[in-house]
Every structure is written in structure tokens, then in C-alpha cells.
Write a protein that holds these residues in place. Structure first.
Motif, PDB file in Angstrom:
ATOM      1  N   UNK A 149       0.832  -1.212   0.000  1.00 19.43           N
ATOM      2  CA  UNK A 149       0.000   0.000   0.000  1.00 19.43           C
ATOM      3  C   UNK A 149       0.863   1.256   0.000  1.00 19.43           C
ATOM      4  N   UNK A 150       1.942   1.210   0.787  1.00 17.35           N
ATOM      5  CA  UNK A 150       2.871   2.343   0.821  1.00 17.35           C
ATOM      6  C   UNK A 150       3.516   2.545  -0.553  1.00 17.35           C
ATOM      7  N   UNK A 151       3.867   1.420  -1.174  1.00 15.87           N
ATOM      8  CA  UNK A 151       4.492   1.498  -2.494  1.00 15.87           C
ATOM      9  C   UNK A 151       3.531   2.103  -3.508  1.00 15.87           C
ATOM     10  N   UNK A 152       2.305   1.608  -3.495  1.00 12.67           N
ATOM     11  CA  UNK A 152       1.309   2.127  -4.446  1.00 12.67           C
ATOM     12  C   UNK A 152       1.081   3.611  -4.233  1.00 12.67           C
ATOM     13  N   UNK A 153       1.055   3.986  -2.986  1.00 10.18           N
ATOM     14  CA  UNK A 153       0.862   5.382  -2.621  1.00 10.18           C
ATOM     15  C   UNK A 153       1.978   6.252  -3.200  1.00 10.18           C
ATOM     16  N   UNK A 154       3.184   5.756  -3.014  1.00  6.38           N
ATOM     17  CA  UNK A 154       4.352   6.511  -3.448  1.00  6.38           C
ATOM     18  C   UNK A 154       4.391   6.719  -4.958  1.00  6.38           C
ATOM     19  N   UNK A 155       3.949   5.700  -5.713  1.00  4.46           N
ATOM     20  CA  UNK A 155       4.061   5.772  -7.170  1.00  4.46           C
ATOM     21  C   UNK A 155       2.751   6.066  -7.879  1.00  4.46           C
ATOM     22  N   UNK A 156       1.760   6.398  -7.090  1.00  7.03           N
ATOM     23  CA  UNK A 156       0.440   6.682  -7.637  1.00  7.03           C
ATOM     24  C   UNK A 156       0.487   7.781  -8.707  1.00  7.03           C
ATOM     25  N   UNK A 157       1.328   8.772  -8.487  1.00  6.57           N
ATOM     26  CA  UNK A 157       1.455   9.878  -9.438  1.00  6.57           C
ATOM     27  C   UNK A 157       1.793   9.395 -10.850  1.00  6.57           C
ATOM     28  N   UNK A 158       2.630   8.362 -10.942  1.00  9.19           N
ATOM     29  CA  UNK A 158       3.019   7.845 -12.255  1.00  9.19           C
ATOM     30  C   UNK A 158       1.857   7.134 -12.934  1.00  9.19           C
ATOM     31  N   UNK A 159       1.051   6.451 -12.122  1.00  8.44           N
ATOM     32  CA  UNK A 159      -0.135   5.803 -12.676  1.00  8.44           C
ATOM     33  C   UNK A 159      -1.090   6.862 -13.218  1.00  8.44           C
ATOM     34  N   UNK A 160      -1.218   7.972 -12.483  1.00 12.26           N
ATOM     35  CA  UNK A 160      -2.098   9.055 -12.916  1.00 12.26           C
ATOM     36  C   UNK A 160      -1.621   9.658 -14.236  1.00 12.26           C
ATOM     37  N   UNK A 161      -0.320   9.795 -14.386  1.00 10.57           N
ATOM     38  CA  UNK A 161       0.225  10.328 -15.637  1.00 10.57           C
ATOM     39  C   UNK A 161      -0.114   9.390 -16.791  1.00 10.57           C
ATOM     40  N   UNK A 162      -0.238   8.105 -16.485  1.00 12.05           N
ATOM     41  CA  UNK A 162      -0.617   7.143 -17.515  1.00 12.05           C
ATOM     42  C   UNK A 162       0.369   6.013 -17.719  1.00 12.05           C
ATOM     43  N   UNK A 163       1.407   5.960 -16.883  1.00 21.03           N
ATOM     44  CA  UNK A 163       2.354   4.866 -17.016  1.00 21.03           C
ATOM     45  C   UNK A 163       1.795   3.623 -16.329  1.00 21.03           C
ATOM     46  N   UNK A 164       1.686   2.505 -17.055  1.00 21.02           N
ATOM     47  CA  UNK A 164       1.222   1.279 -16.410  1.00 21.02           C
ATOM     48  C   UNK A 164       2.214   0.862 -15.322  1.00 21.02           C
TER      49      UNK A 164
END
Ligand code: GDP
Ligand code: ZN
Length: 320
Positions: A149-164
Motif C-alpha cells: 500500500x505504501x508502495x502504491x501510494x508513493x508511485x500513484x502519481x506515475x499511474x495518474x500520468x498514464x504509465x502502467x
């Protein structure tokens, strides 16, 4: 008809198609249809014809008698490329150097711990992919050593930009099936710092492949610095993984400072409405990119990466 050809040497050479895996001291390692890997040399006419130089990843036509089993193979043609990863030669006027061709995607691997991920470095890899108009996806490995969950939180911004995003572990097997699915049948440049688990992931997904991503290129690289090309590894169930040592060096591939903003996909919406058409988005008034940072539409950390990389690119530009 027979008469017309009487006296001519019978045509025994067979035509093959293949994919160039690596350069091998004046020759090329080619995977011929059917799966065999053979050495092939370049025919003079192709070698010197036009400005198209052969590169790893190229699909080629070959001819040879008895080859690939025992005979000699000659590369007779290069099929049209779908993409290319090229870098500018910083030391002079020799122009760009094609590192690999026909890539479908860049897979950037980082670890959640050991070593700690470094977003600024991740941004560099992403910029290189964008600059070459290649799709990129991000793998965060060693998720067994951290809280997902911490990891997902940290990299959530990249998912939002559109990177799978892929969250993986070679220990628990988490995320491996999904990653395997997106490698199958595609040609992927595998990149990321050493120690993050690139080889481990490949070996976990493809038992028996025994891929040592870093080790292979390091040994090839010895004493030859940045001049060595990519290495392409066929995957057992179709597709290739390309080890591109140059990507890890994080040089900026001859990118121009004016084009850098285009390599941040989340900037694109704000580009074009800055007050100055040639806005650097650094200190100019009326900059809609900086407004988007303040408004939260662009992440502060990504913007800082942009500013840092822009300075760096501007520095290298002076050398050209
Ligand atoms: P590479 O340099 O990116 O190819 O990294 P390696 O595959 O050589 O892995 C570096 C180290 O990390 C090795 O000791 C691996 O056993 C370890 N490692 C790789 N993946 C994982 C993982 O998912 N979880 C844990 N706990 N360790 C891993
Ligand atoms: Zn601006």
C-alpha cells in the motif's frame, strides 16, 4: 524456359528472414526464423547503401547455402523499422547512433527497497523513452520487503500520468503473471539501476532462460565504454528483451532543451498557453506549466526533475 537458364549457375541459396540480436566483432548474431541463432555478415551493398546502418533489433533478409546449419549467412536487406532508440554522439559531427530498433516498449525496473527507489532517476528513464516515442511501463520490485500500500501510494502519481505500473516480487511471485503477459510477443527494452532485480524477475518468469541482464552487457562492455550496442534476448514464448547498456548511463540522448517539456506527458496540456512561445517554464511570467504545478495538476517532484534535466540538457547542448 529451361533453355534460357542453361549454362547459368543453379540458384541454390535460400532466403531467410531473421532478427539481429547483437553485433559480434564485424559479424552479427542473427536469430533466423525457426529459432536458430547464427552468425551473419553484411553484404557490401547493404553495408554501404544509403545511410541506413544495421542495428540490433533489425529484421533482415538473409541468403546462404546450407545455412543456418553450417553454411554462411549473408544479410541482404533490412526491413522497414517500426521504431528506433537512438542517441546523439556527443563527441562530434557523426550524428546519431542507433542503439536498437523495432522496440515496442521500455520497461523501467526499480526496487521498493535495497536499493531505495529514486524518482529523479526514474524520470530520466521515462524521458529517454518519451524522447524516442516509445511506450514505457514501470516495475516496482521487491514488494515482499515493503508494504504494498505504501508502495502504491508513493508511485500513484506515475499511474495518474498514464504509465502502467507493476508491483512485483520474485520471492512471492506477486505481479509476475501480469508482467509476463505484457512482455509476451513484444520487444521490450529492460532498464533500471543494477541490483533492483531485473535478472531475477526474468529468471522467475522464464525458468531456464538464465538471463544475467547486467552481467552480460558488463562483460561485453569491458574497456569499450559507451560504444557497445544493445543485446537482444529471445524469449521462450515469443518476444524479445533488449538489454541496452547505454540506457543505464542516463545520458540524455541528444535531446534538445526545447523539446524536453514534451517528454513529460502531464505537461502537454499546459504547453502552448504560456505567455512566451519559447517559455522554458523556469522563471518566466505567465507560465501555465508552473501554474499547473501550483494548482496540483503537475507534481512538484516531476517539475523539479524537469528543471534539473533541463539544466543538464542545456549544458550538453553547448558541447555540440
Ligand atoms: P539486477 O542487477 O537488476 O539484474 O538485479 P538481480 O536480479 O541481480 O538482483 C539483485 C539482488 O536482489 C539479488 O540478491 C536478488 O536475489 C535480489 N532480489 C531480486 N528480486 C527480488 C525480490 O523480488 N525480492 C527480494 N527480497 N529480493 C530480490
Ligand atoms: Zn511555461
Amino acid at each position: 524456359m529451361v533453355g534460357r537458364h542453361a549454362g547459368r549457375r543453379p540458384v541454390t541459396a535460400t532466403v531467410h528472414q531473421g532478427v539481429v540480436l547483437s553485433s559480434a566483432g564485424g559479424q552479427w548474431r542473427v536469430r533466423v526464423e525457426g529459432g536458430e541463432v547464427a552468425l551473419a555478415s553484411l553484404r557490401g551493398r547493404v553495408k554501404h547503401g544509403g545511410d541506413l546502418k544495421l542495428a540490433v533489433g533489425d529484421r533482415v533478409t538473409l541468403s546462404g547455402d546450407g545455412a543456418p546449419a553450417g553454411g554462411t549467412l549473408t544479410i541482404t536487406g533490412i526491413l522497414p523499422r517500426t521504431s528506433q532508440l537512438s542517441r546523439r554522439n556527443p563527441s562530434g559531427a557523426r550524428g546519431e547512433r542507433i542503439v536498437a530498433t523495432n522496440l515496442d516498449q521500455v520497461v523501467v525496473v526499480f526496487a521498493m527497497v535495497r536499493p531505495e527507489p529514486n524518482e529523479a532517476m526514474l524520470d530520466r528513464f521515462l524521458v529517454i523513452a518519451e524522447a524516442n516515442e516509445l511506450a514505457a511501463r514501470i516495475v516496482i520490485n521487491k514488494i515482499d520487503l515493503a508494504d504494498e500500500a505504501t508502495a502504491r501510494d508513493r508511485f500513484d502519481g506515475y499511474a495518474t500520468i498514464g504509465y502502467p505500473m507493476h508491483y512485483t516480487s520474485k520471492v512471492t511471485g506477486a505481479g509476475l503473471e501480469a508482467l509476463h503477459d505484457v512482455l509476451r510477443g513484444r520487444t521490450s527494452a529492460l532498464s533500471g539501476p543494477s541490483g533492483v532485480g531485473k535478472s531475477s524477475l526474468m529468471n522467475a518468469m522464464y525458468p531456464g532462460l538464465d538471463l544475467r541482464v547486467g552481467a552480460i552487457s558488463d562483460s561485453v562492455n569491458k574497456g569499450r565504454h559507451t560504444t557497445v550496442g544493445a543485446l537482444m534476448h529471445p524469449l521462450p514464448d515469443a518476444g524479445y528483451v533488449v538489454d541496452t547498456p547505454g540506457l543505464r548511463e542516463l545520458g540524455l540522448w541528444g535531446l534538445s532543451s526545447s523539446a524536453l517539456d514534451q517528454c513529460f506527458p502531464e505537461f502537454r496540456e499546459a504547453l502552448g498557453s504560456c505567455r512566451f512561445a519559447d517559455c522554458h517554464h523556469v522563471s518566466e511570467p505567465g507560465c501555465t506549466v508552473r501554474e499547473a504545478v501550483t494548482g496540483g495538476g503537475i507534481l512538484q517532484a516531476r517539475y523539479e526533475s524537469y528543471v534539473k534535466l533541463r539544466e543538464e540538457v542545456a549544458e550538453t547542448e553547448k558541447l555540440w
